[in-house]
Motif scaffolding. Structure first.
Motif, mmCIF file in Angstrom:
data_model
loop_
_atom_site.group_PDB
_atom_site.id
_atom_site.type_symbol
_atom_site.label_atom_id
_atom_site.label_comp_id
_atom_site.label_asym_id
_atom_site.label_seq_id
_atom_site.Cartn_x
_atom_site.Cartn_y
_atom_site.Cartn_z
ATOM 1 N N VAL A 152 -45.638 -28.743 18.192
ATOM 2 C CA VAL A 152 -44.782 -27.681 17.649
ATOM 3 C C VAL A 152 -43.313 -27.996 17.907
ATOM 4 N N LEU A 153 -42.988 -28.392 19.132
ATOM 5 C CA LEU A 153 -41.588 -28.661 19.466
ATOM 6 C C LEU A 153 -41.067 -29.895 18.732
ATOM 7 N N ARG A 154 -41.931 -30.874 18.533
ATOM 8 C CA ARG A 154 -41.487 -32.094 17.869
ATOM 9 C C ARG A 154 -41.207 -31.863 16.396
ATOM 10 N N HIS A 155 -42.124 -31.245 15.694
ATOM 11 C CA HIS A 155 -42.000 -31.136 14.243
ATOM 12 C C HIS A 155 -41.126 -29.967 13.800
ATOM 13 N N LEU A 156 -40.884 -29.020 14.672
ATOM 14 C CA LEU A 156 -40.078 -27.861 14.291
ATOM 15 C C LEU A 156 -38.695 -27.883 14.920
ATOM 16 N N GLN A 157 -38.243 -29.042 15.367
ATOM 17 C CA GLN A 157 -36.951 -29.086 16.039
ATOM 18 C C GLN A 157 -35.794 -28.780 15.090
ATOM 19 N N MET A 158 -35.972 -29.026 13.777
ATOM 20 C CA MET A 158 -34.920 -28.649 12.834
ATOM 21 C C MET A 158 -34.961 -27.152 12.530
ATOM 22 N N ILE A 159 -36.100 -26.511 12.771
ATOM 23 C CA ILE A 159 -36.231 -25.074 12.548
ATOM 24 C C ILE A 159 -35.691 -24.298 13.746
ATOM 25 N N ILE A 160 -36.041 -24.786 14.934
ATOM 26 C CA ILE A 160 -35.625 -24.103 16.166
ATOM 27 C C ILE A 160 -34.192 -24.502 16.494
ATOM 28 N N HIS A 161 -33.293 -23.558 16.472
ATOM 29 C CA HIS A 161 -31.902 -23.854 16.802
ATOM 30 C C HIS A 161 -31.272 -22.593 17.365
ATOM 31 N N GLY A 162 -29.970 -22.683 17.588
ATOM 32 C CA GLY A 162 -29.257 -21.516 18.122
ATOM 33 C C GLY A 162 -29.725 -21.176 19.531
ATOM 34 N N ALA A 163 -29.795 -19.870 19.810
ATOM 35 C CA ALA A 163 -30.193 -19.417 21.140
ATOM 36 C C ALA A 163 -31.595 -19.892 21.486
ATOM 37 N N ALA A 164 -32.488 -19.918 20.495
ATOM 38 C CA ALA A 164 -33.851 -20.380 20.744
ATOM 39 C C ALA A 164 -33.851 -21.830 21.221
ATOM 40 N N ARG A 165 -32.997 -22.660 20.612
ATOM 41 C CA ARG A 165 -32.930 -24.062 21.008
ATOM 42 C C ARG A 165 -32.407 -24.200 22.426
ATOM 43 N N ASP A 166 -31.413 -23.383 22.784
ATOM 44 C CA ASP A 166 -30.876 -23.434 24.143
ATOM 45 C C ASP A 166 -31.949 -23.102 25.165
ATOM 46 N N ARG A 167 -32.784 -22.129 24.854
ATOM 47 C CA ARG A 167 -33.829 -21.727 25.790
ATOM 48 C C ARG A 167 -34.895 -22.825 25.944
ATOM 49 N N LEU A 168 -35.056 -23.641 24.895
ATOM 50 C CA LEU A 168 -36.075 -24.679 24.934
ATOM 51 C C LEU A 168 -35.569 -26.003 25.509
ATOM 52 N N ASP A 169 -34.286 -26.056 25.836
ATOM 53 C CA ASP A 169 -33.714 -27.315 26.304
ATOM 54 C C ASP A 169 -34.353 -27.821 27.590
ATOM 55 N N ALA A 170 -34.754 -26.928 28.456
ATOM 56 C CA ALA A 170 -35.368 -27.368 29.706
ATOM 57 C C ALA A 170 -36.652 -28.144 29.424
ATOM 58 N N TRP A 171 -37.509 -27.581 28.533
ATOM 59 C CA TRP A 171 -38.712 -28.313 28.140
ATOM 60 C C TRP A 171 -38.339 -29.641 27.481
ATOM 61 N N ASP A 172 -37.373 -29.554 26.579
ATOM 62 C CA ASP A 172 -36.992 -30.721 25.799
ATOM 63 C C ASP A 172 -36.480 -31.840 26.699
ATOM 64 N N ALA A 173 -35.575 -31.503 27.614
ATOM 65 C CA ALA A 173 -34.987 -32.513 28.493
ATOM 66 C C ALA A 173 -36.042 -33.163 29.372
ATOM 67 N N ALA A 174 -36.951 -32.370 29.892
ATOM 68 C CA ALA A 174 -37.995 -32.922 30.754
ATOM 69 C C ALA A 174 -38.901 -33.861 29.981
ATOM 70 N N GLU A 175 -39.271 -33.472 28.768
ATOM 71 C CA GLU A 175 -40.162 -34.312 27.967
ATOM 72 C C GLU A 175 -39.479 -35.597 27.546
ATOM 73 N N VAL A 176 -38.212 -35.510 27.140
ATOM 74 C CA VAL A 176 -37.475 -36.706 26.730
ATOM 75 C C VAL A 176 -37.328 -37.664 27.903
ATOM 76 N N ALA A 177 -36.965 -37.136 29.074
ATOM 77 C CA ALA A 177 -36.788 -37.996 30.248
ATOM 78 C C ALA A 177 -38.086 -38.696 30.627
ATOM 79 N N GLU A 178 -39.196 -38.002 30.451
ATOM 80 C CA GLU A 178 -40.479 -38.555 30.854
ATOM 81 C C GLU A 178 -41.023 -39.558 29.845
ATOM 82 N N LYS A 179 -40.831 -39.302 28.554
ATOM 83 C CA LYS A 179 -41.556 -40.058 27.542
ATOM 84 C C LYS A 179 -40.686 -40.981 26.692
ATOM 85 N N ARG A 180 -39.373 -40.926 26.836
ATOM 86 C CA ARG A 180 -38.524 -41.727 25.945
ATOM 87 C C ARG A 180 -38.807 -43.216 26.090
ATOM 88 N N CYS A 181 -38.977 -43.683 27.287
ATOM 89 C CA CYS A 181 -39.254 -45.105 27.510
ATOM 90 C C CYS A 181 -40.640 -45.320 28.104
#
Length: 717
Positions: free
Chosen positions: A135-164
């Motif tokens: 859901v977070l991957r495919h709807l990242q263009m849909i989720i923005h604004g305040a909703a995106r800010d609230r999801l940044d913690a999940w996003d940052a953790a996942e990116v840090a863990e899985k980017r490399c």
């Protein structure tokens, strides 16, 4: 890929695979067919993801909205067994997506917006890890604004863990290495004795036997001692002269063949010489007119020869090291390059694809370079030189035979001149026939023995290296992994850009990425899939209240590091025009230039194009009112031979979609025409379409409008 008549399950599997590879259009086609052929919760869920994946909220068309309503209505009524494939495995995620669309269609200051946002986040947090990640991957263009800010913690953790993750730095490069083609063993020519040679040998034996009988009869009528002396000198001497003479001749011809392989001296020019090989054997390049150009039987072979010659040039040039003399390396390896191109065309020329032979060319280039540096590239000249003992045996045989022949001829003519003359004539004719046919048979057998040994050693070495390449590529990443790594890169760059500008997601009305290949990078793709690059030019457009901020990076995909970045900003009213236009590309790598169509280089005909030939393509051109412009080159698949197997129109759509150009074009065209007011107008229009449209699944006992305390482990209580 499954055809149009493939079973729904195959269509569904292909659709999910394409969706995971960010190939949205292809995924949408397969998933729609699968859903229409037979509705299941899984097909409904992934179809919803495909409709929304990478899409702007404001640009959802009526056709997409109708599809979403169909999916939501089906999931609202779906029933079935519990478990991984039952409705309850997908219904919470579908409910979250529907709630998200309804929530984002309302202005941020709407009543109870914070409470609904909290409920939404609680629902996302409760989803199983796989559903939440999708859901977070495919709807990242849909989720923005305040909703995106609230999801940044999940996003940052996942990116840090899985980017490399998944050993990216060691495995990503393997995606760009073609599957190695299995080497073919070169078969030595069968040493068949031709009918003419057999007839000549038979005639020589008959004539020789008759002549020998006459000689012996005449000689024994004279002196027995002389007859014995002639037999003892001519017999062994003639045998030695013939045996070692044929060996000397074969070695000379074999040396000439190897010279033709190693020297590319143009016909009529002076051969170049050197005493570089330890000074022991001077070079003796054979200049044979026409020996280096082959008239290929088909156009496919001609094209293959041209393509493999380019690969050979690239691989051999890569072997050159600083401090070495490039002209010497190029000249000394020229013959090997041309011979290798001819050999590979003969063996593999039935196909247009040369990419699978890069490993083989690289192996021979490395071996040639090693031999060149060790001064053994022309060691064959020593190996094929006539050994002194063979020369000695040959000349001893010639002298012995000559002495015996002179004694015998004198005695023959003195005893019986008439009979002696005919005996000598028969032996001469027999010798000529036996020499020609006998050497032909000897040379074939000698060449066969040498070729079997040489070809066997070469094939064993090629097979060993081929297996090493197969083992090395065994853990090559899938296209799905490449897509996820790129997705994590884009999410990390978005966060980096926001931090640089000091913006929150609430400050950004809309954002989108546009990607293109960095000139000169490696390219690869799966059939029907989007292109992947070893180096990207990535542009992020942030649309804020005041205008557009554009951030550009050049990123090494293998290491996930960017080494250059540029930034620019402009107001909405500064956008003059936005269009996808046809362009020409000339040059390669960093020397690539965009050429407007119609501005050709004078004096160059189609048949004499230079290496930097003009290649047609498309580009997204953003023109500002101050005459500045930005061209984003769209993939034209010119370097992909598999493009010939696909529909050109679908390839064009794939290029626009996978690069983000289609999204960029729609958004930039709209804001160029309407300015910042476009966002509010689009949101109001979408809200009107959603209102009363039953997109949100019907509230019932399943708790589809559950609050933050009504969800447990992704399943409503």
């Amino acid at each position: 890929m499954p055809g149009a008549d493939a079973p729904p399950e195959e269509q569904f599997t292909a659709g999910v695979r394409e969706l995971n590879s960010n190939n949205r259009l292809s995924a949408l086609r397969y998933l729609e067919k699968a859903f229409d052929a037979g509705r299941t919760p899984a097909r409904a869920y992934y179809l919803m993801l495909a409709i929304l994946s990478g899409q702007s909220f404001e640009l959802l068309g009526e056709e997409n909205m109708e599809r979403l309503r169909q999916v939501a209505a089906y999931m609202d009524e779906a029933s079935g067994p519990t478990g991984e494939e039952g409705p309850d495995a997908y219904r919470p995620a579908v409910r979250i997506i529907c709630q998200l669309l309804m929530l984002l269609s309302r202005p941020p200051e709407a009543e109870n917006a914070d409470g609904q946002l909290f409920s939404l986040f609680s629902g996302i947090d409760a989803l199983p890890a796989t559903r939440r990640s999708e859901v977070l991957r495919h709807l990242q263009m849909i989720i923005h604004g305040a909703a995106r800010d609230r999801l940044d913690a999940w996003d940052a953790a996942e990116v840090a863990e899985k980017r490399c993750a998944g050993d990216r730095q060691n495995r990503a490069l393997k995606f760009f290495i073609p599957d190695p083609v299995e080497p073919k063993q070169r078969i030595a020519a069968t040493p068949d004795v031709t009918g003419a040679d057999q007839a000549a040998l038979t005639a020589a034996a008959a004539l020789g036997a008759l002549g020998l009988i006459l000689v012996l009869a005449v000689l024994f009528r004279g002196s027995v001692g002389t007859a014995v002396l002639v037999l003892l000198t001519c017999g062994p001497g003639g045998t030695a002269a013939a045996r070692y003479g044929m060996e000397r001749r074969w070695l000379g011809e074999r040396l000439a063949d190897e010279d033709r392989r190693h020297f590319a001296t143009p016909p009529g020019s002076q051969p170049w010489h050197s005493t570089w090989v330890n000074g022991a054997v001077p070079f003796n390049p054979a200049v044979v007119p026409g020996a280096y150009r082959i008239a290929w039987p088909t156009r496919r072979h001609e094209d293959f020869h041209a393509d493999i010659s380019k690969v050979i040039a690239q691989q051999f040039n890569r072997q050159f090291r600083d401090g070495e003399e490039l002209s010497a390396w190029s000249q000394h390896s020229a013959g090997v390059r041309l011979s290798l191109a001819n050999e590979l065309t003969i063996a593999y020329g039935g196909t247009n694809d040369v990419s699978g032979l890069e490993w083989l060319v690289a192996m021979h280039a490395e071996e040639t370079a090693l031999a060149w540096r060790n001064r053994t590239l022309f060691a064959y000249q020593q190996q094929l030189s006539v050994p002194p003992q063979i020369s000695l045996a040959f000349w001893v045989g010639v002298v012995s035979f000559g002495i015996g022949a002179l004694i015998g001829i004198g005695d023959l003519l003195s005893v019986d001149a008439g009979t002696g003359f005919w005996a000598i004539a028969l032996l001469v004719v027999a010798g000529i026939l036996a020499g020609r046919a006998g050497y032909a048979v000897f040379a074939k057998r000698r060449t066969h023995t040498a070729d079997v040994q040489a070809f066997g050693l070469r094939y064993a070495n090629e097979l060993r290296v081929w297996q090493q390449w197969r083992d090395y590529l065994a853990d090559r990443p899938t296209d799905n992994e490449m897509a996820k790594w790129l997705d994590y890169d884009l999410r990390a760059l978005r966060r980096e850009s926001l931090d640089h500008y000091g913006l929150s997601h609430y400050d950004v009305r809309k954002y989108f990425f546009v990607t293109e290949a960095n000139p000169g990078c490696a390219r690869a793709r799966n059939l029907y899939g989007p292109p992947r690059y070893s180096s990207y030019i990535i542009r992020l457009f942030l649309l804020t209240e005041g205008g557009v901020r554009q951030h550009e990076w050049t990123m090494d995909f293998i290491t996930a590091r960017h080494n250059r970045e540029d930034r620019r900003a402009f107001r909405y009213d500064a956008i003059g025009s936005v269009a996808v236009t046809q362009i020409g590309l000339r040059g390669v790598g960093a020397l690539r230039k965009i050429v407007p169509i119609g501005k050709e280089v004078p004096g160059i005909s189609a048949g004499t194009r230079p290496p930097d030939e003009l290649i047609l393509g498309q580009a997204l051109r953003l023109s500002l009112v101050n005459s500045e412009s930005l061209d984003i080159v769209v993939e034209n698949f010119h370097d992909f031979l598999d493009r010939l197997l696909e529909n050109p129109e679908q390839l064009s759509q794939l290029a626009l979609e996978s690069s983000g150009v289609s999204t960029a074009l729609r958004i930039l065209e709209s804001v160029a025409a309407e300015g910042r007011g476009w966002f509010a107008a689009q949101r109001a229009s979408l809200a009107r379409r959603l209102k009363g449209a039953s997109l949100l699944m019907t509230p019932d006992a399943r708790g589809l409008t559950a609050g933050p305390n009504d969800v447990n482990d992704g399943k409503p209580r």
